[in-house]
Enzyme design. Structure first.
Site, PDB file in Angstrom:
ATOM      1  N   ARG A 121     -43.982 -12.371  36.857  1.00  0.00           N
ATOM      2  CA  ARG A 121     -43.253 -12.877  38.036  1.00  0.00           C
ATOM      3  C   ARG A 121     -43.175 -11.793  39.106  1.00  0.00           C
ATOM      4  O   ARG A 121     -43.314 -12.060  40.301  1.00  0.00           O
ATOM      5  CB  ARG A 121     -41.845 -13.332  37.627  1.00  0.00           C
ATOM      6  N   GLN A 175     -29.482 -15.713  46.037  1.00  0.00           N
ATOM      7  CA  GLN A 175     -29.565 -15.925  44.590  1.00  0.00           C
ATOM      8  C   GLN A 175     -30.946 -15.485  44.099  1.00  0.00           C
ATOM      9  O   GLN A 175     -31.179 -15.446  42.887  1.00  0.00           O
ATOM     10  CB  GLN A 175     -29.362 -17.399  44.234  1.00  0.00           C
ATOM     11  N   HIS A 222     -28.009 -12.440  41.819  1.00  0.00           N
ATOM     12  CA  HIS A 222     -28.623 -12.582  40.502  1.00  0.00           C
ATOM     13  C   HIS A 222     -29.560 -11.433  40.166  1.00  0.00           C
ATOM     14  O   HIS A 222     -30.422 -11.568  39.311  1.00  0.00           O
ATOM     15  CB  HIS A 222     -29.355 -13.927  40.405  1.00  0.00           C
ATOM     16  N   GLY A 248     -32.150 -23.572  51.016  1.00  0.00           N
ATOM     17  CA  GLY A 248     -33.032 -23.630  49.858  1.00  0.00           C
ATOM     18  C   GLY A 248     -32.374 -23.421  48.523  1.00  0.00           C
ATOM     19  O   GLY A 248     -32.930 -22.738  47.656  1.00  0.00           O
ATOM     20  N   SER A 278     -30.285 -25.593  45.291  1.00  0.00           N
ATOM     21  CA  SER A 278     -29.878 -26.906  44.762  1.00  0.00           C
ATOM     22  C   SER A 278     -28.363 -26.976  44.613  1.00  0.00           C
ATOM     23  O   SER A 278     -27.796 -28.043  44.412  1.00  0.00           O
ATOM     24  CB  SER A 278     -30.539 -27.149  43.407  1.00  0.00           C
TER      25      SER A 278
HETATM   26  P1  OAD Z   1     -33.494 -24.453  42.522  1.00  0.00           P
HETATM   27  O1  OAD Z   1     -34.898 -24.496  42.037  1.00  0.00           O
HETATM   28  O2  OAD Z   1     -32.377 -24.974  41.652  1.00  0.00           O
HETATM   29  O3  OAD Z   1     -33.394 -25.248  43.894  1.00  0.00           O
HETATM   30  C1  OAD Z   1     -34.350 -24.990  44.891  1.00  0.00           C
HETATM   31  C2  OAD Z   1     -33.915 -25.764  46.114  1.00  0.00           C
HETATM   32  O4  OAD Z   1     -34.818 -25.440  47.168  1.00  0.00           O
HETATM   33  C3  OAD Z   1     -33.960 -27.279  45.936  1.00  0.00           C
HETATM   34  O5  OAD Z   1     -32.765 -27.848  46.440  1.00  0.00           O
HETATM   35  C4  OAD Z   1     -35.162 -27.715  46.786  1.00  0.00           C
HETATM   36  O6  OAD Z   1     -34.947 -28.983  47.387  1.00  0.00           O
HETATM   37  C5  OAD Z   1     -35.171 -26.636  47.843  1.00  0.00           C
HETATM   38  N1  OAD Z   1     -36.463 -26.386  48.470  1.00  0.00           N
HETATM   39  C6  OAD Z   1     -37.699 -26.581  47.963  1.00  0.00           C
HETATM   40  N2  OAD Z   1     -38.636 -26.220  48.875  1.00  0.00           N
HETATM   41  C7  OAD Z   1     -37.958 -25.767  49.978  1.00  0.00           C
HETATM   42  C8  OAD Z   1     -38.336 -25.246  51.240  1.00  0.00           C
HETATM   43  N3  OAD Z   1     -39.631 -25.098  51.588  1.00  0.00           N
HETATM   44  N4  OAD Z   1     -37.360 -24.882  52.113  1.00  0.00           N
HETATM   45  C9  OAD Z   1     -36.051 -25.026  51.783  1.00  0.00           C
HETATM   46  N5  OAD Z   1     -35.620 -25.513  50.590  1.00  0.00           N
HETATM   47  C10 OAD Z   1     -36.568 -25.876  49.708  1.00  0.00           C
HETATM   48  O7  OAD Z   1     -33.207 -22.939  42.947  1.00  0.00           O
HETATM   49  P2  OAD Z   1     -31.802 -22.275  43.201  1.00  0.00           P
HETATM   50  O8  OAD Z   1     -30.828 -23.247  43.806  1.00  0.00           O
HETATM   51  O9  OAD Z   1     -32.031 -21.024  43.938  1.00  0.00           O
HETATM   52  O10 OAD Z   1     -30.505 -18.276  38.469  1.00  0.00           O
HETATM   53  O11 OAD Z   1     -31.323 -21.925  41.699  1.00  0.00           O
HETATM   54  C11 OAD Z   1     -30.141 -21.151  41.548  1.00  0.00           C
HETATM   55  C12 OAD Z   1     -30.325 -20.284  40.337  1.00  0.00           C
HETATM   56  O12 OAD Z   1     -30.755 -21.079  39.195  1.00  0.00           O
HETATM   57  C13 OAD Z   1     -31.389 -19.231  40.469  1.00  0.00           C
HETATM   58  O13 OAD Z   1     -30.942 -18.107  41.173  1.00  0.00           O
HETATM   59  C14 OAD Z   1     -31.666 -18.912  39.023  1.00  0.00           C
HETATM   60  C15 OAD Z   1     -31.780 -20.342  38.504  1.00  0.00           C
HETATM   61  O14 OAD Z   1     -31.593 -20.418  37.144  1.00  0.00           O
HETATM   62  C16 OAD Z   1     -30.698 -17.240  37.602  1.00  0.00           C
HETATM   63  O15 OAD Z   1     -31.816 -16.874  37.305  1.00  0.00           O
HETATM   64  C17 OAD Z   1     -29.439 -16.628  37.076  1.00  0.00           C
END
Ligand code: OAD
Length: 239
Positions: A56, A87, A105, A183, A185
């Site tokens: 990664r 995050q 994170h 970006g 969820s």
């Molecule tokens: P997610 O994969 O849960 O969510 C990604 C979000 O980005 C989704 O809501 C998509 O709709 C959105 N998305 C996708 N493409 C996009 C784009 N081009 N522009 C804007 N948004 C876009 O990722 P996170 O919410 O970051 O934690 O997840 C939170 C945490 O869960 C991460 O930090 C990680 C994971 O497990 C740890 O590793 C502790």
């Protein structure tokens, strides 16, 4: 204007970095976090976990900041007081020019000793990434101080967030005039609780995400846009 940006994996999606939960491209769609992103997983198979994070890290090193990262850095150059809370464990905000980035994170391109916590300098997680294209088990280096195995300097499931980062994040959300949530969820706590800590209505809260947010009531506006287009729209609006 005092602006705080809270970013998630979607911020880096247009740089080619997989998100976690997107149906087709999500990292967790292909890899089991329980097997790779917990202290227990590392203790059970350090080489599997270290090798996966090195893969990664190599992907992040090859990626470039996108217009979203660059636009956020441009906001600061335009004179706004911008604090970035992410995050994400990649360094794309920094490589785009943002400073003082708060990593809730942790950081992918960093390691620390699993036993004593020492952070090695120089950091072996950054070395030899250029030729790394496939993820393969690789035994982690040993800590120079105590001989314990080095681990990625990221927050794993079941682990607490770095206290200093959490405090900085809460402060950045509490005293900003504009909170831009890009970006994410909004599924992983405690980071997901940050938007509701903004002091509304004085603080305007915007979500930038092609998908509908998990908790739309947290936002004054939801811009159903990818990060690059959403940040460019923000730059035009604040110009
Ligand atoms: P997610 O994969 O849960 O969510 C990604 C979000 O980005 C989704 O809501 C998509 O709709 C959105 N998305 C996708 N493409 C996009 C784009 N081009 N522009 C804007 N948004 C876009 O990722 P996170 O919410 O970051 O934690 O997840 C939170 C945490 O869960 C991460 O930090 C990680 C994971 O497990 C740890 O590793 C502790």
């Amino acid at each position: 204007m005092r602006i705080t940006v809270l970013s998630g994996a979607g911020m880096s999606a247009e740089s080619g970095i997989p998100t976690f939960r997107d149906a087709l491209t999500g990292l967790w769609a292909d890899y089991d976090p329980a097997r790779l992103a917990t202290p227990e997983a590392f203790e059970a198979d350090p080489a599997l976990v270290w090798g996966w994070y090195r893969w990664r890290a190599a992907a992040v090193a090859r990626a470039q900041p996108n217009a979203g990262h660059l636009g956020i850095a441009a906001l600061a150059r335009a004179g706004h007081r911008v604090r970035v809370v992410t995050q994400n464990v990649d360094d794309l905000h920094e490589r785009a020019g943002s400073t003082g980035v708060v990593h809730l994170h942790g950081r992918l391109l960093a390691s620390r000793c699993f036993a004593c916590g020492l952070r090695p300098q120089p950091d072996p997680m950054r070395e030899g990434l250029a030729g790394l294209h496939a993820q393969a088990p690789c035994a982690p280096p040993a800590c120079a101080a105590c001989g314990g195995p080095l681990r990625p300097d990221v927050v794993w499931f079941g682990e607490a967030l770095p206290e200093d980062a959490w405090r900085a994040a809460v402060e950045a959300v509490a005293d900003c005039e504009l909170l831009v949530v890009v970006g994410t969820s909004g599924l992983v706590y405690p980071a997901a609780a940050l938007p509701q800590q903004a002091r509304r209505p004085r603080t305007r809260v915007i979500a930038i995400n092609p998908a509908a947010p998990e908790a739309p009531w947290q936002f004054d506006e939801v811009w159903r846009l990818p990060a690059s287009e959403g940040v460019e729209r923000l730059l035009r609006e604040l110009a």
